[in-house]
Design a protein around this motif. Sequence first.
Motif, short mmCIF file in Angstrom:
data_model
loop_
_atom_site.label_atom_id
_atom_site.label_comp_id
_atom_site.label_asym_id
_atom_site.label_seq_id
_atom_site.Cartn_x
_atom_site.Cartn_y
_atom_site.Cartn_z
N ARG A 27 6.42 -16.06 -20.44
CA ARG A 27 5.74 -16.85 -19.43
C ARG A 27 4.73 -17.81 -20.04
O ARG A 27 4.31 -17.67 -21.16
CB ARG A 27 5.03 -15.91 -18.46
CG ARG A 27 5.94 -14.97 -17.72
CD ARG A 27 5.13 -14.07 -16.78
NE ARG A 27 5.99 -13.18 -16.02
CZ ARG A 27 5.53 -12.27 -15.17
NH1 ARG A 27 4.22 -12.16 -14.98
NH2 ARG A 27 6.37 -11.49 -14.52
N SER A 28 4.39 -18.78 -19.25
CA SER A 28 3.27 -19.67 -19.56
C SER A 28 3.43 -20.39 -20.89
O SER A 28 2.47 -20.46 -21.68
CB SER A 28 1.96 -18.88 -19.55
OG SER A 28 1.77 -18.23 -18.32
N PHE A 29 4.61 -20.91 -21.13
CA PHE A 29 4.86 -21.61 -22.39
C PHE A 29 3.86 -22.74 -22.60
O PHE A 29 3.38 -22.96 -23.71
CB PHE A 29 6.28 -22.15 -22.38
CG PHE A 29 6.63 -22.99 -23.57
CD1 PHE A 29 6.83 -24.36 -23.47
CD2 PHE A 29 6.78 -22.40 -24.83
CE1 PHE A 29 7.16 -25.13 -24.57
CE2 PHE A 29 7.11 -23.15 -25.94
CZ PHE A 29 7.31 -24.52 -25.81
N SER A 30 3.52 -23.44 -21.54
CA SER A 30 2.64 -24.60 -21.69
C SER A 30 1.22 -24.23 -22.06
O SER A 30 0.43 -25.10 -22.44
CB SER A 30 2.64 -25.42 -20.39
OG SER A 30 2.11 -24.66 -19.33
N THR A 31 0.87 -22.97 -21.98
CA THR A 31 -0.48 -22.56 -22.38
C THR A 31 -0.58 -22.33 -23.88
O THR A 31 -1.67 -22.13 -24.41
CB THR A 31 -0.90 -21.27 -21.65
OG1 THR A 31 -0.05 -20.19 -22.09
CG2 THR A 31 -0.80 -21.43 -20.15
N TYR A 32 0.55 -22.35 -24.57
CA TYR A 32 0.56 -22.12 -26.02
C TYR A 32 0.67 -23.43 -26.78
O TYR A 32 1.50 -24.28 -26.47
CB TYR A 32 1.74 -21.24 -26.41
CG TYR A 32 1.60 -19.80 -25.99
CD1 TYR A 32 2.15 -19.35 -24.80
CD2 TYR A 32 0.91 -18.90 -26.80
CE1 TYR A 32 2.01 -18.03 -24.42
CE2 TYR A 32 0.78 -17.58 -26.42
CZ TYR A 32 1.33 -17.15 -25.22
OH TYR A 32 1.20 -15.84 -24.84
N ALA A 33 -0.17 -23.57 -27.78
CA ALA A 33 0.06 -24.62 -28.76
C ALA A 33 1.20 -24.14 -29.66
O ALA A 33 1.37 -22.94 -29.88
CB ALA A 33 -1.19 -24.86 -29.59
#
Length: 122
Positions: A27-33
């Motif tokens: 989940r939440s790929f966009s929260t990871y650099a």
Amino acid sequence: QVQLVESGGGLVQAGESLRLSCAASGRSFSTYAMAWFRQAPGKEREFVASISGRGSTTNYADSVKGRFAIARDNAKNTVSLQMNSLKPEDTAVYYCAAGGGVNIVVRSPDYWGQGTQVTVSS
């Protein structure tokens, strides 16, 4: 938990191009650099490129600046590395990595992929 799977490696000649991809699950790929690293035989793993969660900020190692481009597609949970004008010294296993921020992913990623081999012949 994030799982990363790289693809796109192979054998090319000097001057040619190659595009690596990294597919992320979780989940939440966009929260990871995200970042790419590489490790050549007998050498330590080194940073290649990074991109922020929204893709607005990118950074590159001096050795690849102007030749490589990192990009991400948050809708598809993927990050790519376009490699142009490849040189024999680019030969290495390339790893995809994820971290909670750009500083984290560059210095101490939270997650790693298994790597994909890139070989550049002269």
